[in-house]
Write a protein that holds these residues in place. Structure first.
Motif, PDB file in Angstrom:
ATOM      1  N   GLU A   1       0.833  -1.195   0.000  1.00  7.85           N
ATOM      2  CA  GLU A   1       0.000   0.000   0.000  1.00  7.85           C
ATOM      3  C   GLU A   1       0.875   1.255   0.000  1.00  7.85           C
ATOM      4  OE1 GLU A   1      -3.294  -0.114  -0.249  1.00  7.85           O
ATOM      5  OE2 GLU A   1      -3.362  -2.309  -0.126  1.00  7.85           O
ATOM      6  N   ILE A   2       0.658   2.114  -1.002  1.00  9.22           N
ATOM      7  CA  ILE A   2       1.331   3.414  -1.054  1.00  9.22           C
ATOM      8  C   ILE A   2       0.236   4.468  -1.028  1.00  9.22           C
ATOM      9  CG2 ILE A   2       2.810   4.947  -2.409  1.00  9.22           C
ATOM     10  CD1 ILE A   2       4.262   2.502  -3.440  1.00  9.22           C
TER      11      ILE A   2
ATOM     12  N   SER B   1       2.195  13.768  -9.105  1.00  4.64           N
ATOM     13  CA  SER B   1       3.531  14.254  -8.761  1.00  4.64           C
ATOM     14  C   SER B   1       4.481  13.077  -8.525  1.00  4.64           C
ATOM     15  CB  SER B   1       3.417  15.165  -7.533  1.00  4.64           C
ATOM     16  OG  SER B   1       4.613  15.854  -7.301  1.00  4.64           O
ATOM     17  N   ALA B   2       5.105  12.983  -7.355  1.00  7.06           N
ATOM     18  CA  ALA B   2       6.062  11.906  -7.103  1.00  7.06           C
ATOM     19  C   ALA B   2       5.410  10.530  -7.192  1.00  7.06           C
ATOM     20  CB  ALA B   2       6.701  12.090  -5.726  1.00  7.06           C
ATOM     21  N   ALA B   3       4.132  10.428  -6.851  1.00  6.79           N
ATOM     22  CA  ALA B   3       3.442   9.131  -6.933  1.00  6.79           C
ATOM     23  C   ALA B   3       3.293   8.666  -8.378  1.00  6.79           C
ATOM     24  CB  ALA B   3       2.073   9.222  -6.273  1.00  6.79           C
TER      25      ALA B   3
ATOM     26  N   ILE C   1       3.544   7.849   3.641  1.00  7.91           N
ATOM     27  CA  ILE C   1       4.257   6.612   3.309  1.00  7.91           C
ATOM     28  C   ILE C   1       5.712   6.965   3.039  1.00  7.91           C
ATOM     29  CG2 ILE C   1       3.628   6.774   0.868  1.00  7.91           C
ATOM     30  CD1 ILE C   1       3.944   3.511   2.881  1.00  7.91           C
ATOM     31  N   SER C   2       6.616   6.220   3.622  1.00  9.08           N
ATOM     32  CA  SER C   2       8.045   6.507   3.488  1.00  9.08           C
ATOM     33  C   SER C   2       8.772   5.283   2.935  1.00  9.08           C
ATOM     34  CB  SER C   2       8.631   6.885   4.851  1.00  9.08           C
ATOM     35  OG  SER C   2       8.612   5.765   5.720  1.00  9.08           O
TER      36      SER C   2
ATOM     37  N   ILE D   1       0.904  -6.785  -5.936  1.00  8.33           N
ATOM     38  CA  ILE D   1       0.076  -5.671  -6.389  1.00  8.33           C
ATOM     39  C   ILE D   1       0.400  -4.461  -5.514  1.00  8.33           C
ATOM     40  CG2 ILE D   1      -2.266  -4.727  -6.504  1.00  8.33           C
ATOM     41  CD1 ILE D   1      -3.250  -7.459  -7.307  1.00  8.33           C
ATOM     42  N   VAL D   2       0.759  -3.358  -6.136  1.00  7.88           N
ATOM     43  CA  VAL D   2       1.053  -2.116  -5.424  1.00  7.88           C
ATOM     44  C   VAL D   2      -0.118  -1.160  -5.638  1.00  7.88           C
ATOM     45  CG1 VAL D   2       2.617  -0.160  -5.208  1.00  7.88           C
ATOM     46  CG2 VAL D   2       3.536  -2.428  -5.735  1.00  7.88           C
TER      47      VAL D   2
END
Length: 244
Positions: free
Chosen positions: A5-6, A83-85, A27-28, A46-47
């Motif tokens: 999970e992100i 963005s970063a995601a 999330i880090s 699965i992410v």
């Protein structure tokens, strides 16, 4: 099949607890690593991504971990990969988006203070980051670098259909039952080509036909309403194509 999970803000390990103290999900890299460490090598993963983005360096660490994983990684964008995601999503061997999800890409941003040299250094760092983003997106999509730079500059939002067309995603989640359904080609529809309109009602069609072929109507027993005119011959031609 395992899941990672992100969700929430993409954050450094140091700042994640600060965000959570203020009530934000974060999330880090270390938390992603913890999830991956619990998965056997070779097991499909699965992410699930639902994030507005965050810190580029933390996103880079997460992207690298997913690419290095000895697993088949399938990314599911469940709501937003911004963005970063969005570049983390590019780490997947396969990227699927929910029909309701969005992806957003933009140029890197930062805050800086100091003298002119400090401002110049900040600008150089941002340019380097933008180059990195273009390279990552290009590796996934095959789009040209100038096209991707323009998309970053424009802060581009992509729904599932657009992301698939441009190569940022490979398909939609839950799409197995829809594979045989044919899409309506509105571009080939004369009504669409003429006016950008589809599904005109019978009443509207009749009103336009009346405009093209008006009938004389008595007015005070003497005058007739003169034939309506259309200023543009081009519009007449398009109306003729549309309504025969």
């Amino acid at each position: 099949m395992a899941t990672v999970e992100i969700k929430g803000i993409i954050s450094s390990d140091e700042n994640a607890e600060v965000y959570e103290w203020f009530g934000y999900d974060a999330i880090s890299p270390s938390r992603v690593k913890e999830q991956l460490d619990g998965i056997d090598d070779g097991e499909d993963v699965i992410v699930n991504i639902g994030s507005n983005g965050g810190e580029v360096t933390a996103g880079s660490e997460i992207y690298t971990m997913l690419r290095q994983a000895k697993n088949n990684v399938e990314v599911h964008v469940t709501s937003l990969a911004a963005s970063a995601a969005s570049f983390i999503a590019m780490a997947g061997d396969k990227v699927l988006m929910s029909p309701t999800a969005q992806m957003m890409i933009h140029r890197a941003s930062t805050g800086a203070e100091g003298n002119r040299d400090a401002m110049s250094q900040a600008g150089q760092m941002l340019d380097s980051t933008d180059q990195m983003l273009v390279d990552v997106y290009k590796a996934k999509t095959g789009l040209s670098k100038p096209a991707l730079y323009q998309m970053l500059k424009d802060e581009t939002w992509l729904n599932a259909n657009d992301a698939i067309k441009l190569g940022f995603a490979d398909g939609k989640m839950f799409d197995d039952d829809d594979e045989d359904q044919e899409e309506t080609d509105v571009v080939g529809n004369p009504a669409y080509n003429a006016f950008g309109l589809v599904n005109l009602s019978a009443e509207k069609i009749a009103s336009v036909k009346a405009m093209l072929h008006p009938k004389p109507v008595p007015d005070d027993g003497q005058k007739l309403i003169q034939e309506n005119t259309v200023d543009s011959q081009l519009v007449k031609d398009k109306l003729a194509i549309l309504f025969g």
